[in-house]
Design an enzyme around this catalytic site. Sequence first.
Site, PDB file in Angstrom:
ATOM      1  N   LYS A   1      52.760  36.666  35.203  1.00  0.00           N
ATOM      2  CA  LYS A   1      52.024  37.865  34.835  1.00  0.00           C
ATOM      3  C   LYS A   1      52.050  38.838  35.993  1.00  0.00           C
ATOM      4  O   LYS A   1      51.925  38.436  37.157  1.00  0.00           O
ATOM      5  CB  LYS A   1      50.571  37.561  34.462  1.00  0.00           C
ATOM      6  CG  LYS A   1      49.779  38.814  34.036  1.00  0.00           C
ATOM      7  CD  LYS A   1      48.418  38.475  33.471  1.00  0.00           C
ATOM      8  CE  LYS A   1      47.394  38.167  34.519  1.00  0.00           C
ATOM      9  NZ  LYS A   1      47.075  39.350  35.396  1.00  0.00           N
TER      10      LYS A   1
ATOM     11  N   ASP B   1      45.292  35.236  39.931  1.00  0.00           N
ATOM     12  CA  ASP B   1      45.046  35.459  41.356  1.00  0.00           C
ATOM     13  C   ASP B   1      43.560  35.663  41.630  1.00  0.00           C
ATOM     14  O   ASP B   1      43.149  35.774  42.793  1.00  0.00           O
ATOM     15  CB  ASP B   1      45.885  36.614  41.899  1.00  0.00           C
ATOM     16  CG  ASP B   1      45.620  37.942  41.202  1.00  0.00           C
ATOM     17  OD1 ASP B   1      44.794  37.989  40.279  1.00  0.00           O
ATOM     18  OD2 ASP B   1      46.272  38.940  41.580  1.00  0.00           O
ATOM     19  N   SER B   2      42.748  35.659  40.591  1.00  0.00           N
ATOM     20  CA  SER B   2      41.292  35.628  40.759  1.00  0.00           C
ATOM     21  C   SER B   2      40.850  34.387  41.528  1.00  0.00           C
ATOM     22  O   SER B   2      39.711  34.321  42.001  1.00  0.00           O
ATOM     23  CB  SER B   2      40.596  35.662  39.391  1.00  0.00           C
ATOM     24  OG  SER B   2      41.145  34.700  38.514  1.00  0.00           O
TER      25      SER B   2
ATOM     26  N   ASP C   1      50.017  34.223  37.747  1.00  0.00           N
ATOM     27  CA  ASP C   1      49.998  35.580  38.296  1.00  0.00           C
ATOM     28  C   ASP C   1      50.957  35.711  39.473  1.00  0.00           C
ATOM     29  O   ASP C   1      51.010  34.819  40.337  1.00  0.00           O
ATOM     30  CB  ASP C   1      48.594  35.926  38.799  1.00  0.00           C
ATOM     31  CG  ASP C   1      47.767  36.690  37.789  1.00  0.00           C
ATOM     32  OD1 ASP C   1      48.328  37.167  36.788  1.00  0.00           O
ATOM     33  OD2 ASP C   1      46.546  36.802  37.996  1.00  0.00           O
TER      34      ASP C   1
ATOM     35  N   GLU D   1      50.807  43.084  37.138  1.00  0.00           N
ATOM     36  CA  GLU D   1      49.998  44.247  36.808  1.00  0.00           C
ATOM     37  C   GLU D   1      50.830  45.520  36.894  1.00  0.00           C
ATOM     38  O   GLU D   1      51.789  45.600  37.662  1.00  0.00           O
ATOM     39  CB  GLU D   1      48.814  44.348  37.773  1.00  0.00           C
ATOM     40  CG  GLU D   1      47.846  43.190  37.699  1.00  0.00           C
ATOM     41  CD  GLU D   1      46.694  43.306  38.682  1.00  0.00           C
ATOM     42  OE1 GLU D   1      45.903  42.346  38.779  1.00  0.00           O
ATOM     43  OE2 GLU D   1      46.570  44.358  39.346  1.00  0.00           O
TER      44      GLU D   1
ATOM     45  N   GLU E   1      42.437  45.039  30.413  1.00  0.00           N
ATOM     46  CA  GLU E   1      41.202  44.711  31.120  1.00  0.00           C
ATOM     47  C   GLU E   1      40.357  45.956  31.369  1.00  0.00           C
ATOM     48  O   GLU E   1      40.865  47.017  31.751  1.00  0.00           O
ATOM     49  CB  GLU E   1      41.507  44.045  32.467  1.00  0.00           C
ATOM     50  CG  GLU E   1      40.240  43.694  33.241  1.00  0.00           C
ATOM     51  CD  GLU E   1      40.468  42.859  34.477  1.00  0.00           C
ATOM     52  OE1 GLU E   1      39.486  42.567  35.182  1.00  0.00           O
ATOM     53  OE2 GLU E   1      41.631  42.487  34.736  1.00  0.00           O
TER      54      GLU E   1
END
Length: 277
Positions: A118, A49-50, A88, A120, A187
């Site tokens: 993925k 999602d960056s 993501d 978080e 991270e």
Amino acid sequence: MSASNLTARQSVPALRARKGGEPIVCLTAYTAPVARLLDPHVDILLVGDSLGMVVYGLDSTLPVTLDMMIAHGAAVVRASERACVVVDLPFGSYQESKEAAFRASARVMAETGAQAVKLEGGLEMAKTVAFLTARGIPVMGHVGLTPQSVNTLGGYKAVGRDAEAAERIAADARAIAEAGAFTLVIEGTMEPLARRITEEVAIPTIGIGGSPACDGQVLVTDDMLGLFGAFQPKFVKRYANLGETVSEAAATYAAEVRSRAFPGPEHCFGVKKAAAV
């Protein structure tokens, strides 16, 4: 997608089995041309999602939508053959409930052809990870600095500096691993903490600002290539400076257009080449 395309890819079980073995190579990809170039060299292509910041110029990853992730994920899958593609889940698509997470993940898997998603989070997401993996959706976890929680964290800064924070992050990592994730991104953490987590969990860890002891490494490709210049995190090593190359090429092109040096006869149709002297 053909059956041969599926069998040629790095599989989730094979990547899980890399714990303590040859390091896993991961880079981000958001477009078909970049995915095609990276595919022969990496084990995982992460559609992160960056892309909100790198591709769309957003201030954070928070405005990224599920439709955006699916569109880019499908492009990366179509352009690759070898790498395991992980997409993501964007902010707001999975935190509400494990059922919401399943619906979002099912869309990603069905509409992109990716091999995994993925998400978080730590302890609070463990039940969701277990719910997804029990229903056939492989999950890559992500602990430590979690960009979707940037407002809670107070910015993009390394975490785990004190003993209490380190214990909390280590507990998050154990919970996600025990819930069934096949890999775990660590991270922006203190190096000793990332090393300790790698030793404690049974699944491969993938560092980004973590530790060389991690079972693999990931970078944002545009950071690594010098294409994203808004800022450079401490953990980024630039292997090229394509930003300067692109700028120089554009400047040369602009100068040639303005001086009418481009296009030349060789770039035009119906124009005979000058006779050799």
